[in-house]
Design a protein around this motif. Structure first.
Motif, PDB file in Angstrom:
ATOM      1  N   ALA A 163       0.846  -1.203   0.000  1.00 11.42           N
ATOM      2  CA  ALA A 163       0.000   0.000   0.000  1.00 11.42           C
ATOM      3  C   ALA A 163       0.878   1.249   0.000  1.00 11.42           C
ATOM      4  CB  ALA A 163      -0.914   0.012   1.221  1.00 11.42           C
ATOM      5  N   LEU A 164       0.388   2.309  -0.632  1.00 12.40           N
ATOM      6  CA  LEU A 164       1.118   3.564  -0.619  1.00 12.40           C
ATOM      7  C   LEU A 164       0.998   4.240   0.743  1.00 12.40           C
ATOM      8  CD1 LEU A 164       0.217   5.157  -4.087  1.00 12.40           C
ATOM      9  CD2 LEU A 164       1.900   3.386  -3.534  1.00 12.40           C
ATOM     10  N   HIS A 165       1.989   5.013   1.101  1.00 14.15           N
ATOM     11  CA  HIS A 165       1.947   5.773   2.358  1.00 14.15           C
ATOM     12  C   HIS A 165       0.633   6.561   2.416  1.00 14.15           C
ATOM     13  CE1 HIS A 165       2.983   8.652   5.483  1.00 14.15           C
ATOM     14  NE2 HIS A 165       4.132   8.018   5.694  1.00 14.15           N
ATOM     15  N   PRO A 166      -0.090   6.484   3.539  1.00 17.63           N
ATOM     16  CA  PRO A 166      -1.423   7.096   3.613  1.00 17.63           C
ATOM     17  C   PRO A 166      -1.434   8.615   3.508  1.00 17.63           C
ATOM     18  CG  PRO A 166      -0.729   6.310   5.786  1.00 17.63           C
ATOM     19  CD  PRO A 166       0.249   5.766   4.790  1.00 17.63           C
ATOM     20  N   ARG A 167      -0.290   9.272   3.691  1.00 17.05           N
ATOM     21  CA  ARG A 167      -0.260  10.733   3.648  1.00 17.05           C
ATOM     22  C   ARG A 167       0.019  11.278   2.239  1.00 17.05           C
ATOM     23  NH1 ARG A 167       1.163  13.012   8.636  1.00 17.05           N
ATOM     24  NH2 ARG A 167       0.998  15.041   7.589  1.00 17.05           N
ATOM     25  N   PHE A 168       0.297  10.417   1.293  1.00 19.40           N
ATOM     26  CA  PHE A 168       0.611  10.882  -0.059  1.00 19.40           C
ATOM     27  C   PHE A 168      -0.662  11.288  -0.790  1.00 19.40           C
ATOM     28  CE2 PHE A 168       4.619   7.983  -0.363  1.00 19.40           C
ATOM     29  CZ  PHE A 168       5.243   8.771   0.581  1.00 19.40           C
ATOM     30  N   LEU A 169      -0.605  12.422  -1.469  1.00 16.96           N
ATOM     31  CA  LEU A 169      -1.780  12.959  -2.170  1.00 16.96           C
ATOM     32  C   LEU A 169      -1.573  12.869  -3.679  1.00 16.96           C
ATOM     33  CD1 LEU A 169      -2.291  16.207  -0.052  1.00 16.96           C
ATOM     34  CD2 LEU A 169      -3.445  13.989   0.220  1.00 16.96           C
ATOM     35  N   PRO A 170      -2.523  12.251  -4.398  1.00 14.67           N
ATOM     36  CA  PRO A 170      -2.386  12.157  -5.858  1.00 14.67           C
ATOM     37  C   PRO A 170      -2.296  13.524  -6.525  1.00 14.67           C
ATOM     38  CG  PRO A 170      -4.125  10.694  -5.064  1.00 14.67           C
ATOM     39  CD  PRO A 170      -3.727  11.557  -3.904  1.00 14.67           C
ATOM     40  N   HIS A 202       3.530  10.590  -4.484  1.00 16.56           N
ATOM     41  CA  HIS A 202       2.559   9.598  -4.945  1.00 16.56           C
ATOM     42  C   HIS A 202       3.037   8.935  -6.228  1.00 16.56           C
ATOM     43  CE1 HIS A 202      -1.427   7.840  -5.803  1.00 16.56           C
ATOM     44  NE2 HIS A 202      -1.702   8.085  -4.527  1.00 16.56           N
ATOM     45  N   GLN A 203       3.563   9.726  -7.170  1.00 19.55           N
ATOM     46  CA  GLN A 203       4.094   9.169  -8.414  1.00 19.55           C
ATOM     47  C   GLN A 203       5.273   8.239  -8.146  1.00 19.55           C
ATOM     48  OE1 GLN A 203       4.539  13.206 -10.230  1.00 19.55           O
ATOM     49  NE2 GLN A 203       3.950  12.150 -12.111  1.00 19.55           N
ATOM     50  N   PHE A 204       6.181   8.698  -7.278  1.00 19.73           N
ATOM     51  CA  PHE A 204       7.382   7.924  -6.998  1.00 19.73           C
ATOM     52  C   PHE A 204       7.024   6.595  -6.337  1.00 19.73           C
ATOM     53  CE2 PHE A 204      11.726   7.781  -4.777  1.00 19.73           C
ATOM     54  CZ  PHE A 204      12.367   7.337  -5.922  1.00 19.73           C
ATOM     55  N   ALA A 205       6.109   6.627  -5.400  1.00 16.65           N
ATOM     56  CA  ALA A 205       5.681   5.396  -4.729  1.00 16.65           C
ATOM     57  C   ALA A 205       4.988   4.452  -5.711  1.00 16.65           C
ATOM     58  CB  ALA A 205       4.753   5.739  -3.563  1.00 16.65           C
ATOM     59  N   ARG A 206       4.171   4.994  -6.607  1.00 10.48           N
ATOM     60  CA  ARG A 206       3.506   4.146  -7.613  1.00 10.48           C
ATOM     61  C   ARG A 206       4.527   3.478  -8.515  1.00 10.48           C
ATOM     62  NH1 ARG A 206       0.122   8.542  -8.607  1.00 10.48           N
ATOM     63  NH2 ARG A 206       0.819   8.656 -10.783  1.00 10.48           N
ATOM     64  N   PHE A 207       5.601   4.184  -8.839  1.00 12.57           N
ATOM     65  CA  PHE A 207       6.629   3.564  -9.668  1.00 12.57           C
ATOM     66  C   PHE A 207       7.204   2.334  -8.979  1.00 12.57           C
ATOM     67  CE2 PHE A 207      11.237   3.224 -10.630  1.00 12.57           C
ATOM     68  CZ  PHE A 207      11.106   2.702 -11.905  1.00 12.57           C
ATOM     69  N   PHE A 208       7.529   2.456  -7.690  1.00 12.32           N
ATOM     70  CA  PHE A 208       8.070   1.297  -6.971  1.00 12.32           C
ATOM     71  C   PHE A 208       7.059   0.158  -6.912  1.00 12.32           C
ATOM     72  CE2 PHE A 208      11.404   4.100  -5.247  1.00 12.32           C
ATOM     73  CZ  PHE A 208      12.492   3.252  -5.346  1.00 12.32           C
ATOM     74  N   ARG A 209       5.818   0.466  -6.569  1.00 15.65           N
ATOM     75  CA  ARG A 209       4.823  -0.588  -6.402  1.00 15.65           C
ATOM     76  C   ARG A 209       4.359  -1.167  -7.735  1.00 15.65           C
ATOM     77  NH1 ARG A 209      -1.112   0.741  -4.201  1.00 15.65           N
ATOM     78  NH2 ARG A 209      -1.176   1.592  -6.326  1.00 15.65           N
ATOM     79  N   ASP A 210       3.948  -0.290  -8.647  1.00 12.00           N
ATOM     80  CA  ASP A 210       3.311  -0.752  -9.875  1.00 12.00           C
ATOM     81  C   ASP A 210       4.292  -0.923 -11.029  1.00 12.00           C
ATOM     82  OD1 ASP A 210       0.976  -0.464  -8.382  1.00 12.00           O
ATOM     83  OD2 ASP A 210       0.571   1.548  -9.144  1.00 12.00           O
TER      84      ASP A 210
END
Length: 251
Positions: A163-170, A202-210
């Motif tokens: 899951a992405l960090h809950p404080r990250f805003l799209p 949010h973008q950076f975290a999505r890159f790692f996850r997705d």
């Protein structure tokens, strides 16, 4: 103009070093995700012994840059890649825990605070405990005290058990060149990535996850993020750094 000159000089240095790195030239590559390019260096379980963390030189003074790190290598050793590995104070001391093969500094910080480091949950990247690579939430790390050969604390966590960090805003408009590390579900692969253009958390975290498939990932830094990757003919330079992480192999 100055920025372009620095980049050209870095490329020139990287090109020269790349000629000495035939065995490790493919440790780093570039990937596209949602219209942004990222540089990624991948280390698998069989390469974990080559991972290193640096802070101070033999004289006890901070190394501060990739050139100084290369100067610490032994005969026949080659730096496959390196990047900044966590936040630091004005004297270059780590904000949180730092543990290498030769030194330990700081301590695990579990309290929240100002800035990105204090945006809980944050975490510790660990090499060589019960698994080759782990990203462990800081409070859990403090409770369990895993016997990591290498450990560096930073924050915030980017990906937490998928899951992405809950404080990250799209819709955030805070964009920086960012770097960090992600670990696969089986904890046998670690990806060290830096964005080649400013991105949001949010973008950076999505890159790692997705984009990479990381189950857990940790942010290293933003405004001073830099990469040394001779296989990509890249040697960024600028402000001095505190903790530095990288991979060392034989020539």
């Amino acid at each position: 103009m100055i920025g372009r000159l620095k980049r050209r000089l870095g490329l020139a240095v990287g090109a020269l070093v790349a000629m000495t790195l035939p065995a490790m030239a493919d440790i780093c590559d570039t990937r596209e995700f949602e219209g942004t390019r990222y540089s990624v260096c991948t280390v698998t379980a069989d390469g974990q012994d080559g991972m290193r963390l640096w802070l101070n030189g033999p004289d006890g003074k901070p190394l501060g840059d990739f050139s100084a790190v290369r100067g610490t290598l032994g005969a026949g050793e080659v730096l496959g890649f390196a990047m900044n590995a966590g936040m630091y104070h004005p004297d270059y001391a780590p904000v949180g825990l730092f543990r290498s093969d030769t030194e330990e500094a700081g301590r695990v910080v579990t309290a929240g605070g100002d800035g990105n480091f204090g945006l809980l949950p944050n975490g510790v990247f660990c090499v060589g405990a019960k698994a080759p690579f782990q990203v462990i939430e800081s409070r859990r790390f403090a409770d369990v005290q895993p016997q990591c050969r290498l450990a560096t604390q930073s924050g915030p966590l980017l990906v937490i058990d998928g899951a992405l960090h809950p404080r990250f805003l799209p819709q955030s408009d805070s964009r920086y060149i960012r770097n960090g590390v992600g670990v696969s579900r089986d904890m046998k692969t670690a990806w060290f990535a830096i964005s080649d253009a400013p991105v949001t958390f949010h973008q950076f975290a999505r890159f790692f996850r997705d984009g990479l498939g990381a189950r857990n990932a940790l942010y290293f830094d933003g405004s001073i993020s830099r990469l040394y990757a001779p296989g990509l003919r890249r040697a960024d330079w600028g402000r001095r750094m505190g903790p530095i992480i990288g991979y060392v192999g034989g020539s």
